[in-house]
Structures are given as C-alpha cells and as structure tokens.
Design a protein around this motif. Structure first.
Motif, mmCIF file in Angstrom:
data_model
loop_
_atom_site.group_PDB
_atom_site.id
_atom_site.type_symbol
_atom_site.label_atom_id
_atom_site.label_comp_id
_atom_site.label_asym_id
_atom_site.label_seq_id
_atom_site.Cartn_x
_atom_site.Cartn_y
_atom_site.Cartn_z
ATOM 1 N N ALA A 172 25.759 -29.107 24.126
ATOM 2 C CA ALA A 172 24.623 -28.428 23.501
ATOM 3 C C ALA A 172 24.838 -26.918 23.474
ATOM 4 C CB ALA A 172 23.334 -28.766 24.249
ATOM 5 N N VAL A 173 25.397 -26.374 24.554
ATOM 6 C CA VAL A 173 25.686 -24.935 24.601
ATOM 7 C C VAL A 173 26.773 -24.581 23.593
ATOM 8 C CG1 VAL A 173 26.463 -23.039 26.069
ATOM 9 C CG2 VAL A 173 24.974 -24.802 27.019
ATOM 10 N N LEU A 174 27.801 -25.401 23.503
ATOM 11 C CA LEU A 174 28.880 -25.150 22.546
ATOM 12 C C LEU A 174 28.368 -25.224 21.108
ATOM 13 C CD1 LEU A 174 31.735 -27.220 24.242
ATOM 14 C CD2 LEU A 174 31.607 -24.724 24.054
ATOM 15 N N HIS A 175 27.465 -26.144 20.844
ATOM 16 C CA HIS A 175 26.875 -26.246 19.507
ATOM 17 C C HIS A 175 26.091 -24.974 19.183
ATOM 18 C CE1 HIS A 175 25.087 -28.091 15.953
ATOM 19 N NE2 HIS A 175 23.903 -27.678 16.391
ATOM 20 N N ASP B 46 32.597 -17.346 33.514
ATOM 21 C CA ASP B 46 32.818 -18.670 34.089
ATOM 22 C C ASP B 46 31.548 -19.504 33.961
ATOM 23 O OD1 ASP B 46 35.397 -17.798 35.214
ATOM 24 O OD2 ASP B 46 34.158 -16.625 36.591
ATOM 25 N N VAL B 47 31.707 -20.809 33.879
ATOM 26 C CA VAL B 47 30.566 -21.723 33.817
ATOM 27 C C VAL B 47 30.756 -22.819 34.869
ATOM 28 C CG1 VAL B 47 29.345 -23.452 32.449
ATOM 29 C CG2 VAL B 47 30.118 -21.331 31.362
ATOM 30 N N THR B 48 29.773 -22.947 35.748
ATOM 31 C CA THR B 48 29.753 -24.051 36.705
ATOM 32 C C THR B 48 28.377 -24.710 36.642
ATOM 33 O OG1 THR B 48 31.293 -22.898 38.179
ATOM 34 C CG2 THR B 48 30.056 -24.729 39.114
ATOM 35 N N THR C 266 31.626 -18.535 18.745
ATOM 36 C CA THR C 266 31.612 -17.420 19.695
ATOM 37 C C THR C 266 32.169 -17.865 21.044
ATOM 38 O OG1 THR C 266 29.613 -16.559 18.630
ATOM 39 C CG2 THR C 266 30.207 -15.643 20.779
ATOM 40 N N PRO C 267 33.288 -17.295 21.483
ATOM 41 C CA PRO C 267 33.835 -17.692 22.792
ATOM 42 C C PRO C 267 32.977 -17.154 23.924
ATOM 43 C CG PRO C 267 35.089 -15.856 21.895
ATOM 44 C CD PRO C 267 34.115 -16.269 20.823
ATOM 45 N N THR D 13 25.624 -21.567 37.164
ATOM 46 C CA THR D 13 25.857 -20.130 37.134
ATOM 47 C C THR D 13 25.456 -19.590 35.767
ATOM 48 O OG1 THR D 13 28.178 -20.518 36.536
ATOM 49 C CG2 THR D 13 27.674 -20.175 38.874
ATOM 50 N N ASP D 14 25.204 -18.272 35.689
ATOM 51 C CA ASP D 14 24.575 -17.736 34.483
ATOM 52 C C ASP D 14 25.490 -17.686 33.264
ATOM 53 O OD1 ASP D 14 26.176 -15.587 35.149
ATOM 54 O OD2 ASP D 14 24.519 -14.239 35.643
ATOM 55 N N GLY D 15 26.780 -18.009 33.444
ATOM 56 C CA GLY D 15 27.645 -18.121 32.277
ATOM 57 C C GLY D 15 27.161 -19.179 31.304
ATOM 58 N N LEU D 16 26.405 -20.146 31.803
ATOM 59 C CA LEU D 16 25.888 -21.217 30.949
ATOM 60 C C LEU D 16 24.805 -20.691 30.011
ATOM 61 C CD1 LEU D 16 26.065 -24.429 30.628
ATOM 62 C CD2 LEU D 16 23.947 -24.449 31.943
ATOM 63 N N VAL D 17 23.821 -19.983 30.558
ATOM 64 C CA VAL D 17 22.692 -19.534 29.740
ATOM 65 C C VAL D 17 22.964 -18.217 29.025
ATOM 66 C CG1 VAL D 17 20.932 -20.784 31.029
ATOM 67 C CG2 VAL D 17 21.624 -18.519 31.800
ATOM 68 N N ASP D 18 23.979 -17.471 29.472
ATOM 69 C CA ASP D 18 24.306 -16.188 28.826
ATOM 70 C C ASP D 18 25.223 -16.343 27.621
ATOM 71 O OD1 ASP D 18 22.733 -14.867 30.612
ATOM 72 O OD2 ASP D 18 24.375 -14.084 31.845
ATOM 73 N N TRP D 19 25.698 -17.546 27.355
ATOM 74 C CA TRP D 19 26.614 -17.785 26.229
ATOM 75 C C TRP D 19 25.875 -17.491 24.920
ATOM 76 C CZ3 TRP D 19 30.650 -22.108 27.079
ATOM 77 C CH2 TRP D 19 31.687 -21.985 26.159
ATOM 78 N N LYS D 20 26.447 -16.596 24.110
ATOM 79 C CA LYS D 20 25.797 -16.158 22.874
ATOM 80 C C LYS D 20 26.301 -16.948 21.671
ATOM 81 C CE LYS D 20 25.281 -11.338 24.404
ATOM 82 N NZ LYS D 20 25.633 -9.938 24.092
#
Length: 255
Positions: free
Chosen positions: A231-234, A244-246, A239-240, A190-197
């Motif tokens: 990798a996304v968290l890094h 949602d992320v699936t 930035t929170p 879901t796009d919560g993964l790639v939209d994380w800033k």
C-alpha cells in the motif's frame, strides 16, 4: 589510470567491502521471529542502504513475558548502524523484570554519557502470557493496537525524547498499560514507513496508515506486513524512499 586514481579506487573497494561486512554482521545479530505460545509475529525489515539505522530486539524473561524493542537512529550509514549495535548489545544487560520506562531511562543515560551526538528514537513494550501490555516510548511513533472486536485503533499518549539527546530526563519516560484480548493485533513501525512521499511530495502519513490497517483486519498476520508495504509503495509510485523501514506485527493468541 594514474597513481592517485588507483589509490582512491583501492580505498573505495575497501570501504565497500567493510560496508558489506558491517551489513552482514548487523543482519546476523537481529533476532529471528520469536517462538512464543501466546503470540504470532510478522517482521518486515527494509534498510535504505547497505547498513541500517533501524534495530529491533526480542527478549523473554523468567515470567514468560515477551519484550520487544524497536529503535531508529539518527542519520544513515555506518554511524547510525554503530548506534544500533550499541543499543542492541546493551539491552542484554538489563534485568528482564524492569519497567519498560526504567529500561529506556537507563539506556538514555548510557548513550548520553558517550556523547556521540547521535540519538535513537525508541519504543519498548512487554506482553505477559495473560495479555497485560506495558509500553514506553522515546520519540518513536506510537505503538498501535488493533482490537479484535473491530473498535477504533488504540494509540498511546506519552512520547518522551529520543534516547541520547539529553543526559537529564527532559520529558519523562512513562509506562502505559492495556489489557489485550484474544485476537488483538499490535503494530510497531519506524517512521520511514509513514514518511515515504509520493510524486506530489505527500507523505503516506499516520492517518493513511490507520485507514489502511482498518481495511486489513481480515488479512492473515503473516501477510499483513507485506500488504501494508504494498500500500505504501502504491502511494509512493516512482518516488524512492529515503529512510529505513521496519514493521513489526503481532497477534495476541493465548491458548
């Protein structure tokens, strides 16, 4: 504390209890990793709040084909969660041999008839024991196929509209196919993964996702989801996330 404050506190307590119960129910209906002889599976499910607007579902039909649905409802909170439950329960009523595009078409009509004002970006794909992949999208990021041979990641062209936006099919739902080979991996998210800033306001983004996946080809599937999230968290730093992320990962491994 005055009477009005006590009443508000009591109402807040009831609301929190109801949200906790809704979250428990939502998690209870989400399926466990499927046990399918020709597929390995890894699931990462990370709600933004107590209840999630993301939903996934697995179904095995009489021909032994595995169908995977992934959806992302608009908004957050209990209304988005109710939309996921509506879709999750409805999927059980469709014949398992319908085309993936036809199932999305019927879901769209059903949701639009309820006129909730909500929509749900969706993706549905089916894998046969022989490796035939059929996939349809409805406003959801493209399914990614990572070829075992080391070639470039494969993505799919037809997007469609999120389910429930229009009762008519403004953009056709189309089924695309591909023949999988031993060791091919499939990544649905879901796009919560790639939209994380990050702290500079930069999204993780699709291109960074593809690059990261390319560097993880030798990673065990069981660890792929968590390493990708790391990798996304890094990237995000302090930035929170606001969504949602699936992440659903599969490897085609026929005997």
């Amino acid at each position: 504390m005055n009477r009005s404050s006590l009443m508000h506190a009591h109402a807040d307590s009831h609301m929190q209890r109801d949200l906790m119960m809704a979250a428990e129910f939502q998690r209870a209906v989400l399926p466990a990793e499927p046990e399918v002889a020709f597929l390995k599976t890894s699931i990462l499910y990370r709600p933004y709040a107590q209840v999630s607007g993301d939903v996934y579902n697995f179904q095995l039909n009489r021909e032994g084909e595995m169908s995977v649905y992934l959806g992302d409802a608009t908004g957050h909170g209990i209304t988005a969660a109710l939309m996921t439950m509506l879709v999750h329960l409805s999927l059980d009523h469709f014949p398992g041999n319908l085309g993936t595009d036809e199932i999305l078409r019927r879901l769209n009509r059903m949701i639009a008839r309820h006129d909730t004002g909500l929509s749900i970006a969706s993706q549905l794909f089916r894998i046969s024991p022989g490796g035939t992949l059929r996939v349809s999208h409805a406003g959801q990021p493209s399914l990614i196929v990572l070829p075992a041979t080391g070639g470039a990641p494969v993505m799919f062209a037809h997007g469609g509209c999120p389910l429930g936006m229009f009762d008519r099919e403004m953009v056709p739902y189309l089924e695309e196919t591909r023949q999988l080979q031993q060791g091919d991996r499939l990544i649905a998210y879901t796009d919560g993964l790639v939209d994380w800033k990050n702290t500079r306001g930069q999204h993780f983004g699709e291109q960074r996702l593809l690059h990261t996946l390319g560097s993880m080809r030798d990673c065990r599937l069981e660890a792929l989801s968590q390493q990708l999230l790391d990798a996304v968290l890094h990237h995000a730093g302090d930035t929170p996330n606001q969504d949602d992320v699936t992440l659903l990962c599969f490897e085609y491994c026929p005997k």
